[in-house]
Design an enzyme around this catalytic site. Structure first.
Site, PDB file in Angstrom:
ATOM      1  CG  ASP A  37      -2.356  -0.399   0.850  1.00 24.37           C
ATOM      2  OD1 ASP A  37      -2.596  -0.726  -0.327  1.00 24.37           O
ATOM      3  OD2 ASP A  37      -3.225  -0.401   1.739  1.00 24.37           O
ATOM      4  CG  ASP A  96      -7.499  -8.424  13.811  1.00 28.12           C
ATOM      5  OD1 ASP A  96      -8.410  -7.759  14.344  1.00 28.12           O
ATOM      6  OD2 ASP A  96      -6.297  -8.267  14.103  1.00 28.12           O
TER       7      ASP A  96
END
Length: 698
Positions: free
Chosen positions: A174, A318
């Site tokens: 990224d 997560d």
């Protein structure tokens, strides 16, 4: 199909919990005289001291039942006999403390439920026929981390033991950095970028998910280096049970966290994360509620597709992802085998930043996708997720407990309307029972008292974050935890310890008020005892705050590659003479190694080849190294890596062995008084260190 004995074994904990809860609830509400309460508490305490030495699940369950019983008696007594509303100020203080106590009891009860029967899952072997093994995409997301950190993980992932045609490694950048693209091209991994950084890590993973196709997906944070056998030891469960969406393994950190390094306790106290990965996750696994932790895990693509990919609604993608998969009926698994090693946060400031994100994300999930609401979860799963989310509300009760005794010492306000003798008769057994029970349950994973230090060190920074996330769950962005940094000198991070210094000063002043009050009211027993009780409370708080302040004294850390202790049999080969010299490593790092020889090396040898063979893990290393210095049989060497192949061989030797992190849980079982001694000694040692350094400067 389970056998009758397996069904009985599976149902036993539920039956015991139900019966125990009914008995405890019934008995704990019976009000008795103060003397009878004291005798009852002493009898239960003696039983606990006998039981805690007994092995087995039954002893654990009995201790949990006794602790719950005593704690329930305390809470019922507090709610029934100790509330008196005098004025708005006193009422506010009283209800604030009561809130903190009720919260702590809820967390205690949920913790007992969560850990009632930890599941020690074993590895599941893969089929002998490799054609039945699934294809695996390995995702390694990165944003602003240094390439020196990331390349270790990428090379280790490429070297994992798995059929080459079914292993696909993807570097998800990224940061869109040219040097990362060049590295990916050099080593032959797939380089993936996207047009923007929307939804941070979760968006990065989802973008890769849409451009890949393997049945399974392994995710590693860019500093988590897997062992070669990672997939061999985890994927078996995914093959054996097609309903398992996730298998999580521990996140082990081979560098010291701020508490270990700054308090100099690495050899005496388990790392902070050991409790979660060593005990809480096996407890979750029993309830089919394993949390996805963002790294060191394997997920099933069809499960992710069924929930539209990794969760993007919160900053803890997560845990939210695993919650959503379990709502859909997918199963989860946890394997308590350390199969990867990563870097811990280097400083208290970075540690706080990481915990801020975790706290914000878990509170966001609590508000937007509360596990108590909605369909799809079992009761056990709801309790496990509720425990995980409520845990991150701890900053507010922690601050309340630190400041509570000042209500009486500074303002003369009674926030517990009872005699000191009555308070001690109920509160001391409650605290002792919970400490002894948690000491038995947590064993080698977390030592007594240290939980208070961990919480106090970060509570003032997390408290406003928790409040904002609760009332405005859509606010807040994902922050990346920096790894691989250096600390060039020892220093006190005043920015990080200033709030606790202020609290510590208030506690010192409160202590003087307490001493003065005891002297002034020595002829009035009740007031004398009240001042004494609050002074004792203040002193205990001051000890914890001092420990939290000393964590902010950052120790010098100038090694980019931490040394890892390992005793490996190797051979040093003199390339000029062809002679071979057996040796054993003492420690290893990406920069070099220290070895012990059977005898001194001959004079004049400057460069050797380090040979290491590990047949079990299919590791063969033959890399040149320069001798830095030699003292008798102790030799220090610096790697002379020639190419990527040599670099990969070094990484495999250090990080790729199946037993590389097998010592992660090698701590003795908790002893509360010993834990207190270590805490006190750590504070004293660091205070002396600061004083001596100040004296030298003068």
């Amino acid at each position: 199909m389970m056998s009758p004995s397996e069904r009985i074994g599976r149902a036993t904990p539920y039956i015991l919990i139900l019966l125990g809860t009914l008995l405890v609830l019934t008995a704990s509400q019976a009000m008795i005289s103060l003397a009878a309460q004291a005798y009852l508490s002493i009898a239960i305490l003696l039983c606990t001291l006998v039981i805690r030495r007994r092995p087995g699940h039954f002893a654990r369950l009995l201790m949990m039942g006794l602790s719950t019983f005593i704690s329930l008696r305390y809470i019922f007594w507090r709610l029934s006999y100790t509330l008196e509303f005098e004025n708005w100020f006193q009422t506010s203080l009283m209800l604030t403390l009561l809130f903190a106590e009720v919260y702590s009891w809820i967390i205690l009860f949920l913790g007992y439920m969560q850990l009632v029967w930890p599941l020690n899952r074993k590895e599941c072997p893969l089929p002998d026929d490799e054609s039945l093994w699934p294809s695996v995409d390995v995702f390694i997301p990165t944003y602003n981390e240094d390439l020196s950190v990331v390349r270790n993980t990428v090379l280790a992932a490429m070297a994992m033991d798995w059929p080459a045609d079914r292993l696909h490694v993807y570097l998800l950048d990224d940061g869109r950095r040219p040097e990362f693209r060049n590295f990916a091209d050099e080593v032959g991994v797939n380089y993936v970028i996207r047009a923007n950084n929307q939804h941070a890590k979760a968006g990065n993973l989802n973008h890769a998910l849409a451009h890949t196709s393997s049945e399974l997906i392994a995710v590693f944070d860019c500093d988590h280096i897997p062992v070669k056998s990672f997939l061999i030891r985890t994927v078996g469960w995914m093959v054996q049970n097609r309903d398992i969406s996730l298998i999580q393994t521990p996140q082990h950190f081979y560098s010291l966290d701020p508490f270990q390094r700054n308090l100099d306790i690495s050899e005496h106290i388990p790392p902070e994360s050991n409790l979660f990965y060593g005990l809480v996750q096996p407890g979750n696994d029993f309830w089919n509620a394993t949390l996805f932790c963002g790294s060191c895990a394997v997920l099933r693509r069809t499960a992710l597709v069924s929930i539209d990919g990794f969760a993007v609604e919160t900053v803890t993608e997560d845990a939210h992802t695993s919650l959503r998969m379990q709502r859909k009926g997918w199963e989860s698994a946890y394997l308590r085998e350390t199969l990867a090693g990563g870097l811990a946060t280097e400083s208290l400031a970075l540690h706080v930043g990481q915990r801020i994100r975790w706290a914000r994300g878990m509170v966001q999930i609590f508000r937007t996708d509360n596990p108590l609401l909605g369909r799809g979860l079992s009761l056990g799963q709801r309790f496990c997720y509720l425990s995980a989310m409520l845990h991150f509300f701890f900053p507010i009760p922690r601050i309340i407990f630190l400041l509570a005794p000042m209500a009486f010492l500074f303002f003369g306000e009674n926030i517990i309307y009872a005699t000191p003798l009555a308070v001690m008769t109920y509160v001391v057994p409650h605290l002792l029972q919970s400490v002894l029970t948690q000491s038995r349950m947590q064993g080698r994973w977390r030592y007594s008292i240290w939980n208070y230090v961990y919480e106090t060190a970060i509570a003032t920074f997390l408290a406003p974050v928790v409040v904002v996330a609760f009332f405005a769950p859509r606010r807040g962005t994902f922050n990346v935890t920096a790894k691989g940094g250096l600390i060039t000198k020892d220093y006190l991070d005043t920015r990080m310890v200033r709030p606790n210094i202020v609290i510590g000063c208030l506690l010192v002043i409160a202590s003087f008020f307490g001493i003065h009050g005891m002297i002034d009211h020595r002829a009035t027993p009740v007031l004398f005892q009240t001042y004494g009780m609050n002074l004792l409370w203040t002193t205990a708080n001051l000890l914890i705050v001092l420990a939290a302040v000393t964590v902010g004294y950052e120790r010098r850390q100038v090694r980019r590659a931490p040394r890892i202790s390992a005793q490996l049999d190797i051979v040093l080969r003199d390339p000029e003479q062809g002679k071979r010299y057996p040796a054993q490593t003492q420690d290893l790092s990406k920069g070099g190694l220290s070895v012990t020889m059977l005898g001194p090396l001959p004079q004049g040898v400057q460069v050797v080849e380090v040979e290491y063979i590990n047949k079990r893990d299919k590791i063969t290393t033959c890399v040149p190294a320069r001798i830095v210095n030699q003292r008798d049989v102790l030799v220090r060497l610096e790697w002379m890596s020639r190419d990527t192949q040599d670099e990969t061989a070094i990484i495999e030797m250090i990080f790729g062995r199946s037993d590389a992190w097998s010592q992660w849980s090698n701590y003795s079982n908790d002893k509360p008084f010993h834990s207190l001694t270590i805490l006190t000694r750590s504070i004293a040692n660091l205070l002396m260190l600061v004083i001596l350094r100040r004296a030298r400067q003068v």
